[in-house]
Design an enzyme around this catalytic site. Structure first.
Site, mmCIF file in Angstrom:
data_model
loop_
_atom_site.group_PDB
_atom_site.id
_atom_site.type_symbol
_atom_site.label_atom_id
_atom_site.label_comp_id
_atom_site.label_asym_id
_atom_site.label_seq_id
_atom_site.Cartn_x
_atom_site.Cartn_y
_atom_site.Cartn_z
ATOM 1 N N LYS A 14 0.817 -1.221 0.000
ATOM 2 C CA LYS A 14 0.000 0.000 0.000
ATOM 3 C C LYS A 14 0.848 1.267 0.000
ATOM 4 O O LYS A 14 0.582 2.190 -0.748
ATOM 5 C CB LYS A 14 -0.841 0.098 1.290
ATOM 6 C CG LYS A 14 -1.994 -0.806 1.411
ATOM 7 C CD LYS A 14 -2.844 -0.431 2.638
ATOM 8 C CE LYS A 14 -2.093 -0.407 3.959
ATOM 9 N NZ LYS A 14 -1.714 -1.712 4.501
ATOM 10 N N ARG A 89 -9.368 2.122 9.280
ATOM 11 C CA ARG A 89 -9.142 0.700 9.563
ATOM 12 C C ARG A 89 -10.209 0.114 10.466
ATOM 13 O O ARG A 89 -10.180 -1.077 10.755
ATOM 14 C CB ARG A 89 -7.810 0.491 10.261
ATOM 15 C CG ARG A 89 -6.646 0.776 9.379
ATOM 16 C CD ARG A 89 -5.387 0.135 9.935
ATOM 17 N NE ARG A 89 -4.263 0.849 9.393
ATOM 18 C CZ ARG A 89 -3.081 0.319 9.145
ATOM 19 N NH1 ARG A 89 -2.852 -0.940 9.410
ATOM 20 N NH2 ARG A 89 -2.129 1.049 8.637
ATOM 21 N N ARG A 128 11.252 -7.819 4.588
ATOM 22 C CA ARG A 128 11.435 -6.401 4.893
ATOM 23 C C ARG A 128 12.022 -6.219 6.293
ATOM 24 O O ARG A 128 12.804 -5.307 6.539
ATOM 25 C CB ARG A 128 10.068 -5.684 4.802
ATOM 26 C CG ARG A 128 10.153 -4.189 5.052
ATOM 27 C CD ARG A 128 8.817 -3.491 4.854
ATOM 28 N NE ARG A 128 7.976 -3.586 6.037
ATOM 29 C CZ ARG A 128 6.734 -3.128 6.115
ATOM 30 N NH1 ARG A 128 6.184 -2.555 5.056
ATOM 31 N NH2 ARG A 128 6.042 -3.243 7.220
ATOM 32 N N ARG A 134 12.001 -1.550 11.493
ATOM 33 C CA ARG A 134 10.733 -1.252 12.169
ATOM 34 C C ARG A 134 10.549 -2.199 13.340
ATOM 35 O O ARG A 134 10.660 -3.416 13.187
ATOM 36 C CB ARG A 134 9.569 -1.410 11.183
ATOM 37 C CG ARG A 134 9.285 -0.126 10.432
ATOM 38 C CD ARG A 134 8.188 -0.300 9.421
ATOM 39 N NE ARG A 134 6.941 -0.818 9.960
ATOM 40 C CZ ARG A 134 5.786 -0.743 9.328
ATOM 41 N NH1 ARG A 134 5.727 -0.134 8.158
ATOM 42 N NH2 ARG A 134 4.704 -1.252 9.855
ATOM 43 N N ARG A 145 -0.586 -8.663 13.234
ATOM 44 C CA ARG A 145 -1.128 -7.563 12.411
ATOM 45 C C ARG A 145 -2.039 -8.091 11.314
ATOM 46 O O ARG A 145 -3.034 -7.459 10.961
ATOM 47 C CB ARG A 145 0.013 -6.725 11.823
ATOM 48 C CG ARG A 145 0.495 -5.664 12.820
ATOM 49 C CD ARG A 145 1.922 -5.216 12.580
ATOM 50 N NE ARG A 145 2.166 -4.711 11.255
ATOM 51 C CZ ARG A 145 3.354 -4.810 10.621
ATOM 52 N NH1 ARG A 145 4.367 -5.396 11.193
ATOM 53 N NH2 ARG A 145 3.481 -4.302 9.419
HETATM 54 P P1 ADP Z 1 1.045 -1.942 8.035
HETATM 55 O O1 ADP Z 1 0.008 -1.690 6.978
HETATM 56 O O2 ADP Z 1 2.192 -2.775 7.544
HETATM 57 O O3 ADP Z 1 0.471 -2.435 9.336
HETATM 58 P P2 ADP Z 1 1.303 0.903 8.642
HETATM 59 O O4 ADP Z 1 2.544 1.721 8.495
HETATM 60 O O5 ADP Z 1 0.158 1.283 7.791
HETATM 61 O O6 ADP Z 1 1.777 -0.578 8.387
HETATM 62 O O7 ADP Z 1 0.824 0.926 10.167
HETATM 63 C C1 ADP Z 1 1.718 0.618 11.225
HETATM 64 C C2 ADP Z 1 0.983 0.661 12.568
HETATM 65 O O8 ADP Z 1 0.489 1.999 12.805
HETATM 66 C C3 ADP Z 1 -0.256 -0.231 12.687
HETATM 67 O O9 ADP Z 1 0.060 -1.576 13.027
HETATM 68 C C4 ADP Z 1 -1.018 0.507 13.818
HETATM 69 O O10 ADP Z 1 -0.452 0.230 15.087
HETATM 70 C C5 ADP Z 1 -0.753 1.963 13.500
HETATM 71 N N1 ADP Z 1 -1.817 2.517 12.615
HETATM 72 C C6 ADP Z 1 -1.661 2.944 11.340
HETATM 73 N N2 ADP Z 1 -2.835 3.375 10.829
HETATM 74 C C7 ADP Z 1 -3.760 3.206 11.801
HETATM 75 C C8 ADP Z 1 -5.162 3.422 11.892
HETATM 76 N N3 ADP Z 1 -5.873 3.919 10.862
HETATM 77 N N4 ADP Z 1 -5.782 3.129 13.057
HETATM 78 C C9 ADP Z 1 -5.107 2.646 14.104
HETATM 79 N N5 ADP Z 1 -3.789 2.374 14.087
HETATM 80 C C10 ADP Z 1 -3.115 2.647 12.955
#
Ligand code: ADP
Length: 190
Positions: A14, A89, A128, A134, A145
């Site tokens: 994404k 989400r 990754r 990370r 996740r």
């Molecule tokens: P990925 O899609 O690989 O989980 P992201 O960078 O999109 O990676 O998100 C990393 C973390 O940031 C998530 O696991 C969550 O803890 C937090 N996060 C990101 N976007 C949201 C959201 N919309 N609502 C709640 N937590 C979020």
């Protein structure tokens, strides 16, 4: 189409696709994960709150995330269009986004759904993890996740499908190839 969401499980690509699509269409790329990570590295109060959830592979609480996105969408550059990456989400975030956009007097144009196989994305994320640095890229957290995504976020696709907004794109393949599929899906008549 200039107001879009991009959805897909963690590891679907994404972030990469959202960044390049935003550049192609001249929209703001708004990644909630990136904003949280910036706050963690700058040790802001928001960062300190978010980090404990992120490290556990849990979602940051809706009220925190919603306030952050409300603020970000109100900034000038988002007025030319945006690609939301990683938001919404949860169903609560869907409701909040509806309300924010209504307040701005705009509507979503579409939702790009990147379709990938779970085993494939777990393999990608493990790869990754070797280089990303990370703290949420460990095998247990990666698997958690995926579970959280399937329980909390995958159901959102039905909401947007009912609204006729979803365009499915096969997320498997080279980055450029997937980008071409996204462009084609957005160009196709709804
Ligand atoms: P990925 O899609 O690989 O989980 P992201 O960078 O999109 O990676 O998100 C990393 C973390 O940031 C998530 O696991 C969550 O803890 C937090 N996060 C990101 N976007 C949201 C959201 N919309 N609502 C709640 N937590 C979020």
């Amino acid at each position: 189409m200039s107001r879009l969401l991009i959805m897909g499980p963690p590891g679907a690509g994404k972030g990469t696709q959202a960044a390049s699509l935003a550049e192609r269409i001249g929209a703001a790329h708004i990644s909630t994960g990136d904003i949280f990570r910036e706050n963690v590295s700058q040790q802001t109060e928001l960062g300190r709150t978010a980090q404990q959830y992120m490290d556990a592979g849990e979602y940051v609480p809706d009220e925190v995330t919603n306030a952050m996105v409300r603020d970000r969408l109100g900034q000038d550059d988002a007025g030319n269009g945006f690609i939301l990456d990683g938001y919404p989400r949860t169903l609560d975030q869907v409701d909040t986004l509806d309300e924010i956009l209504a307040g701005l007097g705009v509507q979503l144009d579409g939702v790009v759904s990147l379709v990938v196989d779970t085993d494939e994305v777990v393999a990608r994320l493990l790869k990754r993890a070797e280089t990303s640095g990370r703290s949420d890229d460990t095998e247990d957290v990666i698997r958690h996740r995926q579970e959280v995504y399937h329980a909390e976020t995958a159901p959102l696709l039905s909401v947007y499908t009912e609204r006729g907004l979803v365009r499915e794109v096969d997320g498997l393949g080279e980055v450029d190839e997937v980008a071409r599929r996204i462009d084609a899906a957005l160009d196709a008549p709804g």
